[in-house]
Structure formats: structure tokens, C-alpha cells
Motif scaffolding. Structure first.
Motif, PDB file in Angstrom:
ATOM      1  N   TYR A  64      -8.627   2.863 -24.580  1.00 12.85           N
ATOM      2  CA  TYR A  64      -8.581   1.958 -25.719  1.00 12.85           C
ATOM      3  C   TYR A  64      -7.112   1.653 -25.985  1.00 12.85           C
ATOM      4  CZ  TYR A  64     -13.372   3.265 -27.159  1.00 12.85           C
ATOM      5  OH  TYR A  64     -14.710   3.482 -27.232  1.00 12.85           O
ATOM      6  N   THR A  65      -6.856   0.515 -26.625  1.00 11.35           N
ATOM      7  CA  THR A  65      -5.526   0.224 -27.142  1.00 11.35           C
ATOM      8  C   THR A  65      -5.557   0.479 -28.642  1.00 11.35           C
ATOM      9  OG1 THR A  65      -5.142  -1.467 -25.455  1.00 11.35           O
ATOM     10  CG2 THR A  65      -3.733  -1.537 -27.403  1.00 11.35           C
ATOM     11  N   LEU A  66      -4.580   1.237 -29.127  1.00 12.44           N
ATOM     12  CA  LEU A  66      -4.469   1.551 -30.545  1.00 12.44           C
ATOM     13  C   LEU A  66      -3.378   0.680 -31.137  1.00 12.44           C
ATOM     14  CD1 LEU A  66      -4.607   5.452 -30.381  1.00 12.44           C
ATOM     15  CD2 LEU A  66      -6.502   3.839 -30.620  1.00 12.44           C
ATOM     16  N   LYS A 105      -9.876  11.553 -24.354  1.00 11.98           N
ATOM     17  CA  LYS A 105      -8.960  12.354 -25.186  1.00 11.98           C
ATOM     18  C   LYS A 105      -9.342  12.307 -26.670  1.00 11.98           C
ATOM     19  CE  LYS A 105      -6.229  13.530 -21.841  1.00 11.98           C
ATOM     20  NZ  LYS A 105      -6.183  14.890 -21.365  1.00 11.98           N
ATOM     21  N   ILE A 106     -10.306  11.450 -27.014  1.00 12.03           N
ATOM     22  CA  ILE A 106     -10.725  11.332 -28.412  1.00 12.03           C
ATOM     23  C   ILE A 106     -11.866  12.304 -28.695  1.00 12.03           C
ATOM     24  CG2 ILE A 106     -11.705   9.797 -30.156  1.00 12.03           C
ATOM     25  CD1 ILE A 106     -10.382   7.462 -28.645  1.00 12.03           C
ATOM     26  N   HIS A 107     -11.681  13.108 -29.732  1.00 14.02           N
ATOM     27  CA  HIS A 107     -12.715  14.053 -30.144  1.00 14.02           C
ATOM     28  C   HIS A 107     -13.688  13.403 -31.120  1.00 14.02           C
ATOM     29  CE1 HIS A 107     -14.372  17.254 -32.744  1.00 14.02           C
ATOM     30  NE2 HIS A 107     -14.460  17.915 -31.610  1.00 14.02           N
ATOM     31  N   ILE A 131      -9.161   8.452 -36.138  1.00 13.79           N
ATOM     32  CA  ILE A 131      -9.362   9.096 -34.843  1.00 13.79           C
ATOM     33  C   ILE A 131      -8.806  10.514 -34.900  1.00 13.79           C
ATOM     34  CG2 ILE A 131      -8.742   9.025 -32.393  1.00 13.79           C
ATOM     35  CD1 ILE A 131      -8.207   5.980 -32.883  1.00 13.79           C
ATOM     36  N   VAL A 132      -9.535  11.457 -34.352  1.00 10.90           N
ATOM     37  CA  VAL A 132      -9.033  12.812 -34.139  1.00 10.90           C
ATOM     38  C   VAL A 132      -9.055  13.028 -32.631  1.00 10.90           C
ATOM     39  CG1 VAL A 132      -9.344  15.267 -34.570  1.00 10.90           C
ATOM     40  CG2 VAL A 132     -10.019  13.607 -36.319  1.00 10.90           C
ATOM     41  N   THR A 133      -7.902  13.374 -32.072  1.00  8.26           N
ATOM     42  CA  THR A 133      -7.841  13.608 -30.632  1.00  8.26           C
ATOM     43  C   THR A 133      -8.224  15.051 -30.316  1.00  8.26           C
ATOM     44  OG1 THR A 133      -5.512  14.261 -30.649  1.00  8.26           O
ATOM     45  CG2 THR A 133      -5.997  11.908 -30.371  1.00  8.26           C
ATOM     46  N   LYS A 134      -8.470  15.325 -29.056  1.00  7.44           N
ATOM     47  CA  LYS A 134      -8.857  16.678 -28.657  1.00  7.44           C
ATOM     48  C   LYS A 134      -7.736  17.686 -28.849  1.00  7.44           C
ATOM     49  CE  LYS A 134     -12.664  15.353 -25.786  1.00  7.44           C
ATOM     50  NZ  LYS A 134     -13.265  15.259 -24.464  1.00  7.44           N
ATOM     51  N   ASN A 135      -6.483  17.215 -28.906  1.00  4.81           N
ATOM     52  CA  ASN A 135      -5.382  18.137 -29.203  1.00  4.81           C
ATOM     53  C   ASN A 135      -4.972  18.050 -30.684  1.00  4.81           C
ATOM     54  OD1 ASN A 135      -4.283  15.605 -28.861  1.00  4.81           O
ATOM     55  ND2 ASN A 135      -2.502  16.317 -27.723  1.00  4.81           N
ATOM     56  N   THR A 168     -19.054   7.018 -28.404  1.00  2.00           N
ATOM     57  CA  THR A 168     -18.616   7.027 -27.003  1.00  2.00           C
ATOM     58  C   THR A 168     -19.324   5.952 -26.182  1.00  2.00           C
ATOM     59  OG1 THR A 168     -20.232   8.753 -26.494  1.00  2.00           O
ATOM     60  CG2 THR A 168     -17.986   9.468 -26.994  1.00  2.00           C
ATOM     61  N   GLU A 169     -20.456   5.471 -26.673  1.00  2.00           N
ATOM     62  CA  GLU A 169     -21.204   4.439 -25.960  1.00  2.00           C
ATOM     63  C   GLU A 169     -20.781   3.030 -26.370  1.00  2.00           C
ATOM     64  OE1 GLU A 169     -25.396   5.261 -26.367  1.00  2.00           O
ATOM     65  OE2 GLU A 169     -25.018   7.393 -26.035  1.00  2.00           O
ATOM     66  N   PHE A 170     -20.513   2.839 -27.676  1.00  2.00           N
ATOM     67  CA  PHE A 170     -20.121   1.508 -28.147  1.00  2.00           C
ATOM     68  C   PHE A 170     -19.487   1.593 -29.520  1.00  2.00           C
ATOM     69  CE2 PHE A 170     -20.970  -2.209 -30.780  1.00  2.00           C
ATOM     70  CZ  PHE A 170     -20.348  -3.197 -30.026  1.00  2.00           C
TER      71      PHE A 170
END
Length: 125
Positions: A64-66, A87-89, A43-47, A32-34
């Protein structure tokens, strides 16, 4: 070394990672910092959506752009997407394609990509 191995599913990264490929992933401390931009991440999202994408700078500070890398015939189906960082877990760095366990019958370490992952201590990459 890698921390996790998963089997990829889908066509969005087919130029680099094919459906069914076994890939090695490394946990990213303090992501989350860098994180380095332009690299491949799982990536696993919060949903609970799971995806493998290239992450680049977003259109705003909080995004971010994916980027996908599908085959040329599927390019239109996978446009770049914005995602809010909040939104990223989990963010895990793609490390290696593992061709020597990419056979149809070799499920000793890997199950189909439902993010059933196995910690492997004995494999060095």
C-alpha cells in the motif's frame, strides 16, 4: 457508530486531524481482502508502530502507499511511504473527528494517543 476513540498524536495529518484531536474509529472486517482506497485508516504494524494515514494503491501488488496530509510548511518531512501489506497487524477505518470531546480537560473517555482505547456503546455518530 464507531468502535473506538483515540486521541491523535503528531503532525503528519495536521490538515485533517490535529495533534490531540479525539477521533472515532471503526473496525474493518476482512481488511486483508479489501479496503476502499483513498480513505483514512489507523494502522498498527506488526512491529507495533501506530499511525493514521490515507491508504492508496501501492507500487506493487503486495504494498500500500501511505499518504500524509501535513501543513504546507511540513510537507517535505512527510513523503508518501510504501508498506508491505504483510507488515500490517491491524487496520481500523477513521470515522469521525469528535470536536465535542476535543477539550484539554475532557479525558473521561480518552487518554493520550498511546492506543489506549475505549469501546463506547453509548455514543452514536
Amino acid at each position: 457508530n464507531c468502535d473506538l476513540v483515540v486521541r491523535a498524536s503528531g503532525q503528519s495529518m495536521a490538515k485533517l486531524i490535529k495533534h490531540g484531536d479525539a477521533i472515532g474509529l471503526t473496525r474493518v472486517q476482512n481488511w486483508t481482502e479489501f479496503i476502499p482506497m483513498g480513505e483514512i485508516y489507523a494502522i498498527v504494524t506488526k512491529n507495533n508502530f501506530r499511525m493514521i494515514k490515507i491508504i492508496t494503491k501501492g507500487e506493487s501488488e503486495g504494498n500500500y502507499t501511505l499518504i500524509s496530509k501535513p501543513t504546507d510548511s511540513k510537507k517535505e518531512e512527510f513523503p508518501a511511504q510504501q508498506i508491505k501489506k504483510t507488515k500490517i497487524h491491524t487496520c481500523i477505518k477513521y470515522k469521525h473527528l469528535l470536536p465535542y470531546i476535543n477539550t484539554k480537560n475532557d479525558y473521561s473517555y480518552i487518554k493520550h494517543f498511546k492506543w489506549v482505547v475505549y469501546k463506547i456503546n453509548s455514543l452514536n455518530f
